[in-house]
Design an enzyme around this catalytic site. Structure first.
Site, PDB file in Angstrom:
ATOM      1  CD  GLU A 214      -4.361  -8.087   1.533  1.00 44.06           C
ATOM      2  OE1 GLU A 214      -5.266  -7.418   2.058  1.00 44.06           O
ATOM      3  OE2 GLU A 214      -3.153  -7.794   1.650  1.00 44.06           O
TER       4      GLU A 214
ATOM      5  CD  GLU B 237      -2.856  -1.260   2.379  1.00 41.52           C
ATOM      6  OE1 GLU B 237      -2.714  -0.445   3.310  1.00 41.52           O
ATOM      7  OE2 GLU B 237      -3.768  -2.102   2.349  1.00 41.52           O
TER       8      GLU B 237
HETATM    9  C1  XIL Z   1      -6.086  -6.692   8.218  1.00 37.83           C
HETATM   10  C2  XIL Z   1      -6.417  -7.900   9.071  1.00 37.83           C
HETATM   11  O1  XIL Z   1      -7.309  -8.734   8.361  1.00 37.83           O
HETATM   12  C3  XIL Z   1      -7.015  -7.472  10.380  1.00 37.83           C
HETATM   13  O2  XIL Z   1      -7.190  -8.594  11.240  1.00 37.83           O
HETATM   14  C4  XIL Z   1      -6.117  -6.441  11.056  1.00 37.83           C
HETATM   15  O3  XIL Z   1      -6.766  -5.950  12.201  1.00 37.83           O
HETATM   16  C5  XIL Z   1      -5.809  -5.290  10.113  1.00 37.83           C
HETATM   17  O4  XIL Z   1      -5.271  -5.797   8.908  1.00 37.83           O
HETATM   18  N1  XIL Z   1      -4.870  -4.888   3.605  1.00 37.83           N
HETATM   19  C6  XIL Z   1      -3.843  -5.681   4.057  1.00 37.83           C
HETATM   20  C7  XIL Z   1      -4.053  -6.588   5.193  1.00 37.83           C
HETATM   21  O5  XIL Z   1      -2.779  -5.709   3.409  1.00 37.83           O
HETATM   22  O6  XIL Z   1      -2.882  -6.763   5.954  1.00 37.83           O
HETATM   23  C8  XIL Z   1      -5.178  -6.111   6.082  1.00 37.83           C
HETATM   24  O7  XIL Z   1      -5.410  -7.110   7.079  1.00 37.83           O
HETATM   25  C9  XIL Z   1      -6.408  -5.824   5.275  1.00 37.83           C
HETATM   26  C10 XIL Z   1      -6.149  -4.751   4.254  1.00 37.83           C
END
Ligand code: XIL
Length: 362
Positions: free
Chosen positions: A273, A157
């Site tokens: 994701e 990101e």
């Molecule tokens: C999220 C997790 O799913 C949560 O449990 C945590 O509280 C915050 O992070 N983008 C990403 C992930 O790259 O690491 C994130 O994961 C969701 C958004």
């Protein structure tokens, strides 16, 4: 009916799929892992130590269904590097063992991110010491897992167009301390620490045909071009793909064009994701599940047309455990239905849609 055919027929509600498997002898149980691998794709899911270590039923299903595991939180700075001179690999190591025992590949997520930082970083890092601290972190963490990780999300990101940097870069802590070079540095150090891992840049908001996502696509593409031009060791782009069931502005053609541009840089692509929020969708399960499933199908059938795509990871496997329960809760406070399996671990229409796409049926 063989045991496996019977199980499969139970899973597959849709007439098409049942018809397809009827009469065929299956040598593998019907899992996303199996259907993915038939198409040459790795299917996996994010999973957290706190869930997989405590919920045995879930863990059994997880290792059966997945060919890859991404630690959802356990390799992030806050968890793995809780104090300046203290690393904690216990949860990551536990997950790696689970993965190895069941022959799952493991992803690394993530070495550099503006979020998930422990307080000590915010309190003690500055432009003088940031480079040394970042290098030490990457050497130590990627070095600890050297040779064991399929792919690392080295930088996560780094783009945020609303920060109004001319290149669309996020004015994160790392950017403020080190400038754009932190990105290149991270990849170079990661490559040295784990020469066998594929190194990915990972980001969200690259999916829809809306001005916001198109700007983000452009900024990501330019970033990847700059890195490749400098000879930075980067091997792929991760599409987070946190999709929304209520969003209709999707254009398969435009998305394919973006992915072809990425592929032309000699980069692989992974969906890293995937989930589909059901915020704003009706309560009715049938309607809701159908729309969520349609989005999985629409998105994956477009993305998988691109030959450089090597895998699909969903951000969780079952609605029992998903970050969207907190991050995108429903207005009616009903439990969300956003992942391939429901809370009882039964495949939903979304699971079937993924199978359909993997089988080339959509
Ligand atoms: C999220 C997790 O799913 C949560 O449990 C945590 O509280 C915050 O992070 N983008 C990403 C992930 O790259 O690491 C994130 O994961 C969701 C958004």
């Amino acid at each position: 009916m063989s045991k496996i055919t019977r199980r499969k027929a139970l899973y597959l509600g849709s007439a098409t799929l049942v018809a397809i498997v009827a009469g065929k002898t299956l040598t593998q149980p019907p899992t996303l892992k199996h259907f993915g691998s038939k198409k040459g794709l790795i299917y996996g899911s994010a999973g957290a130590y706190k869930r997989l270590s405590k919920d045995k039923e879930f863990a059994r299903r997880f290792v059966a269904e997945c060919a890859m595991l991404t630690p959802e939180n356990d390799l992030k700075w806050r968890h793995i590097h809780p104090q300046p001179n203290q690393y904690d690999f216990s949860k990551g190591d536990w997950l790696l063992k689970l993965a190895q025992r069941h022959r799952l590949k493991m992803r690394g997520h993530t070495l550099v991110w503006h979020s998930g930082l422990p307080n000590w970083v915010k309190e003690t890092v500055n432009s003088q010491n940031a480079e040394a601290i970042l290098i030490d972190h990457i050497q130590t963490v990627a070095g600890h897992y050297r040779g064991k990780i399929h792919s690392w999300d080295v930088v996560n990101e780094a783009i945020l167009v609303e920060d109004e940097h001319p290149l669309g870069l996020r004015k994160s802590r790392w950017f403020k301390w080190l400038g754009e070079d932190y990105i290149e540095l991270a990849f170079r150090v990661a490559a040295e620490a784990d020469p066998k891992a594929m190194l990915f840049y990972n980001d969200y908001g690259l999916d829809y045909n809306i001005a916001y996502d198109r700007k983000r696509q452009e900024a990501v593409l330019k970033l990847l071009e700059r890195l490749k031009a400098k000879g930075v060791p980067i091997h792929g782009l991760g599409l987070q793909a946190h999709l929304s069931g209520a969003e209709t502005r999707f254009n398969a053609e435009k998305l394919r064009e973006f992915l072809a541009d990425v592929a032309s840089l000699d980069l692989k692509i992974m969906v890293t994701e995937l989930d589909v929020s059901d915020q704003g969708l009706p309560y009715d399960y049938l309607e809701r599940d159908q729309r969520v499933a349609d989005v999985y199908e629409m998105y994956l059938s477009a993305v998988l047309d691109e030959p450089n795509v090597i895998g699909v990871v969903t951000w969780g496997l079952s609605d029992r455990y998903t970050w969207l329960s907190n991050f995108r809760p429903r207005k009616d406070h009903e439990p969300v239905r956003v992942l391939p399996l429901d809370r009882e671990l039964t495949p939903k229409l979304a699971w079937e849609s993924m199978v359909k796409v993997f089988e080339g049926l959509s």
